[in-house]
Design a protein around this motif. Structure first.
Motif, PDB file in Angstrom:
ATOM      1  N   UNK A 107      -5.802  -5.094   5.373  1.00  0.00           N
ATOM      2  CA  UNK A 107      -4.640  -4.768   4.529  1.00  0.00           C
ATOM      3  C   UNK A 107      -4.716  -5.526   3.205  1.00  0.00           C
ATOM      4  N   UNK A 108      -5.849  -5.389   2.525  1.00  0.00           N
ATOM      5  CA  UNK A 108      -6.054  -6.116   1.271  1.00  0.00           C
ATOM      6  C   UNK A 108      -5.011  -5.752   0.221  1.00  0.00           C
ATOM      7  N   UNK A 109      -4.671  -4.449   0.119  1.00  0.00           N
ATOM      8  CA  UNK A 109      -3.717  -4.024  -0.908  1.00  0.00           C
ATOM      9  C   UNK A 109      -2.335  -4.607  -0.640  1.00  0.00           C
ATOM     10  N   UNK A 110      -1.938  -4.623   0.623  1.00  0.00           N
ATOM     11  CA  UNK A 110      -0.651  -5.239   0.965  1.00  0.00           C
ATOM     12  C   UNK A 110      -0.666  -6.723   0.622  1.00  0.00           C
ATOM     13  N   UNK A 111      -1.744  -7.415   0.984  1.00  0.00           N
ATOM     14  CA  UNK A 111      -1.860  -8.848   0.700  1.00  0.00           C
ATOM     15  C   UNK A 111      -1.805  -9.116  -0.798  1.00  0.00           C
ATOM     16  N   UNK A 112      -2.515  -8.293  -1.570  1.00  0.00           N
ATOM     17  CA  UNK A 112      -2.472  -8.443  -3.027  1.00  0.00           C
ATOM     18  C   UNK A 112      -1.068  -8.204  -3.556  1.00  0.00           C
ATOM     19  N   UNK A 113      -0.348  -7.270  -2.919  1.00  0.00           N
ATOM     20  CA  UNK A 113       1.027  -7.008  -3.337  1.00  0.00           C
ATOM     21  C   UNK A 113       1.929  -8.203  -3.115  1.00  0.00           C
ATOM     22  N   UNK A 114       1.699  -8.924  -2.024  1.00  0.00           N
ATOM     23  CA  UNK A 114       2.485 -10.136  -1.763  1.00  0.00           C
ATOM     24  C   UNK A 114       2.193 -11.193  -2.830  1.00  0.00           C
ATOM     25  N   UNK A 115       0.921 -11.372  -3.155  1.00  0.00           N
ATOM     26  CA  UNK A 115       0.555 -12.339  -4.188  1.00  0.00           C
ATOM     27  C   UNK A 115       1.131 -11.943  -5.544  1.00  0.00           C
ATOM     28  N   UNK A 116       1.058 -10.652  -5.895  1.00  0.00           N
ATOM     29  CA  UNK A 116       1.647 -10.166  -7.153  1.00  0.00           C
ATOM     30  C   UNK A 116       3.146 -10.430  -7.183  1.00  0.00           C
ATOM     31  N   UNK A 117       3.781 -10.270  -6.031  1.00  0.00           N
ATOM     32  CA  UNK A 117       5.219 -10.513  -5.936  1.00  0.00           C
ATOM     33  C   UNK A 117       5.548 -11.967  -6.271  1.00  0.00           C
ATOM     34  N   UNK A 118       4.783 -12.891  -5.711  1.00  0.00           N
ATOM     35  CA  UNK A 118       4.999 -14.315  -6.003  1.00  0.00           C
ATOM     36  C   UNK A 118       4.781 -14.608  -7.483  1.00  0.00           C
ATOM     37  N   UNK A 141       0.819  -1.208   0.000  1.00  0.00           N
ATOM     38  CA  UNK A 141       0.000   0.000   0.000  1.00  0.00           C
ATOM     39  C   UNK A 141       0.851   1.255   0.000  1.00  0.00           C
ATOM     40  N   UNK A 142       1.888   1.284   0.850  1.00  0.00           N
ATOM     41  CA  UNK A 142       2.678   2.493   1.021  1.00  0.00           C
ATOM     42  C   UNK A 142       4.118   2.366   0.542  1.00  0.00           C
ATOM     43  N   UNK A 143       4.559   1.188   0.243  1.00  0.00           N
ATOM     44  CA  UNK A 143       5.995   1.020   0.045  1.00  0.00           C
ATOM     45  C   UNK A 143       6.303  -0.167  -0.855  1.00  0.00           C
ATOM     46  N   UNK A 144       7.578  -0.242  -1.231  1.00  0.00           N
ATOM     47  CA  UNK A 144       8.095  -1.459  -1.851  1.00  0.00           C
ATOM     48  C   UNK A 144       8.537  -2.386  -0.725  1.00  0.00           C
ATOM     49  N   UNK A 145       8.069  -3.621  -0.790  1.00  0.00           N
ATOM     50  CA  UNK A 145       8.337  -4.607   0.258  1.00  0.00           C
ATOM     51  C   UNK A 145       9.425  -5.566  -0.219  1.00  0.00           C
ATOM     52  N   UNK A 146      10.557  -5.571   0.481  1.00  0.00           N
ATOM     53  CA  UNK A 146      11.704  -6.393   0.107  1.00  0.00           C
ATOM     54  C   UNK A 146      11.825  -7.585   1.055  1.00  0.00           C
ATOM     55  N   UNK A 147      12.053  -8.764   0.497  1.00  0.00           N
ATOM     56  CA  UNK A 147      12.169  -9.943   1.345  1.00  0.00           C
ATOM     57  C   UNK A 147      12.887 -11.091   0.659  1.00  0.00           C
ATOM     58  N   UNK A 148      12.805 -12.257   1.289  1.00  0.00           N
ATOM     59  CA  UNK A 148      13.374 -13.491   0.742  1.00  0.00           C
ATOM     60  C   UNK A 148      12.367 -14.614   0.929  1.00  0.00           C
ATOM     61  N   UNK A 175      10.337 -21.045   4.077  1.00  0.00           N
ATOM     62  CA  UNK A 175      10.153 -19.863   4.908  1.00  0.00           C
ATOM     63  C   UNK A 175      10.139 -18.595   4.084  1.00  0.00           C
ATOM     64  N   UNK A 176       9.722 -17.516   4.718  1.00  0.00           N
ATOM     65  CA  UNK A 176       9.699 -16.203   4.084  1.00  0.00           C
ATOM     66  C   UNK A 176      10.055 -15.160   5.133  1.00  0.00           C
ATOM     67  N   UNK A 177      10.672 -14.087   4.713  1.00  0.00           N
ATOM     68  CA  UNK A 177      10.907 -12.952   5.594  1.00  0.00           C
ATOM     69  C   UNK A 177      10.879 -11.675   4.773  1.00  0.00           C
ATOM     70  N   UNK A 178      10.410 -10.623   5.395  1.00  0.00           N
ATOM     71  CA  UNK A 178      10.498  -9.279   4.815  1.00  0.00           C
ATOM     72  C   UNK A 178      11.417  -8.456   5.701  1.00  0.00           C
ATOM     73  N   UNK A 179      12.383  -7.783   5.072  1.00  0.00           N
ATOM     74  CA  UNK A 179      13.371  -7.048   5.855  1.00  0.00           C
ATOM     75  C   UNK A 179      13.277  -5.544   5.667  1.00  0.00           C
ATOM     76  N   UNK A 180      12.491  -5.092   4.692  1.00  0.00           N
ATOM     77  CA  UNK A 180      12.339  -3.645   4.493  1.00  0.00           C
ATOM     78  C   UNK A 180      10.974  -3.353   3.890  1.00  0.00           C
ATOM     79  N   UNK A 181      10.208  -2.524   4.583  1.00  0.00           N
ATOM     80  CA  UNK A 181       8.909  -2.093   4.059  1.00  0.00           C
ATOM     81  C   UNK A 181       8.429  -0.912   4.881  1.00  0.00           C
ATOM     82  N   UNK A 182       7.410  -0.240   4.387  1.00  0.00           N
ATOM     83  CA  UNK A 182       6.832   0.896   5.089  1.00  0.00           C
ATOM     84  C   UNK A 182       5.338   0.725   5.265  1.00  0.00           C
ATOM     85  N   UNK A 183       4.890  -0.525   5.408  1.00  0.00           N
ATOM     86  CA  UNK A 183       3.459  -0.790   5.554  1.00  0.00           C
ATOM     87  C   UNK A 183       2.976  -0.422   6.961  1.00  0.00           C
ATOM     88  N   UNK A 184       1.687  -0.239   7.091  1.00  0.00           N
ATOM     89  CA  UNK A 184       1.099   0.240   8.336  1.00  0.00           C
ATOM     90  C   UNK A 184       1.240  -0.788   9.458  1.00  0.00           C
TER      91      UNK A 184
END
Length: 268
Positions: A231-242, A152-159, A171-180
């Protein structure tokens, strides 16, 4: 003659102070650069280990470095799925030790356009990216992939870590984001991240099937991840990322190569 109390003298003193301060700040920045680079590298290693389930809370620097010795970092051409040849590295003036795919994504010489809508809000990606292979007994036990996409607010970086079958999530981790915090920021919640373990990234047809849904994932649904409340937009962003990073524009060519090699009995 310029005197200290004159307007010209005041301006001169101010200029001298500005120059001195600039030199001090620049010198400090240059001096700290190796330390900053080392800290970034250590943080990357830590997050790779977290995704792979190899990091334990409180691990010191030496423990992180020791555990990371089992990890092989491979720079690949995303289009071919093959390691980047030495001659290409020389021609592109790339040093794998300092190469940063995030910065390369903004370099017209090293990037590639992302098809419209394939990764919403992101226009380019690096031509080359890293894959982290966790080794044991001379064989790859899991693969860890860098991923990013917009929330929603940021680019979410992870592994994201996959088992050696290249579909079961380790496993999954996010190490940088600006989500609420408390909403989209729940991508950093260890319980939510733990729910990914054992899920299946690909379906029987070979397409990415794993997605974050609204509400709770049904029992036994190995291709669904619990939604993020509010946080639907954030969740959709995770799915788009995959969808993007494990599709044909991302790591799919590499994954296909590893499966082909495994089927043929050759090293990955």
């Amino acid at each position: 003659m310029v005197t200290r109390d004159s307007a010209a003298g005041t301006i001169l003193i101010a200029l001298i102070l500005c120059v001195v301060c600039s030199v001090v700040v620049a010198g400090t920045a240059v001096g700290l650069r190796p330390t900053q680079r080392a800290n970034r590298e250590l943080d990357q290693k830590k997050n790779v280990l977290i995704a792979g389930g190899l990091y334990e809370a409180g691990d010191a620097k030496d423990e992180i470095e020791e555990k990371f010795e089992t990890v092989r970092r491979v720079l690949i051409d995303l289009d071919t799925g093959e390691p980047v040849p030495e001659e290409v590295l020389e021609a592109e003036n790339i040093d794998p030790a300092t190469y940063d795919p995030v910065k390369a994504a903004k370099n017209t010489r090293l990037n590639k356009k992302i098809p419209a809508g394939a990764l919403p809000g992101i226009l380019t990606r690096a031509k080359y990216n890293f894959v982290f292979e966790v080794m044991e007994g001379g064989e790859v036990q899991q693969y860890i992939f860098p991923i990013y996409g917009n929330g929603l607010w940021s680019t979410m970086y992870g592994y994201l870590a996959l088992d050696k079958d290249l579909t079961t999530v380790r496993g999954i981790t996010y190490y940088q984001d600006g989500e609420t915090p408390g909403l989209g920021g729940e991508i950093n919640n260890s319980r939510w991240q733990a729910s990914w373990r054992g899920k299946q990234l690909y379906g029987p047809g070979g397409d990415v099937q794993l997605e974050v849904i609204k509400g709770s994932a049904p029992d036994g649904a190995d291709d669904k991840i619990d939604g993020l409340s509010g946080a639907t937009i954030t969740a959709n962003g995770v799915t788009d990322t995959l969808d993007y990073w494990f599709g044909p524009e991302g790591f799919e060519p590499f994954i296909a190569k590893q499966r082909q090699n495994a089927a043929g009995g050759t090293d990955g």
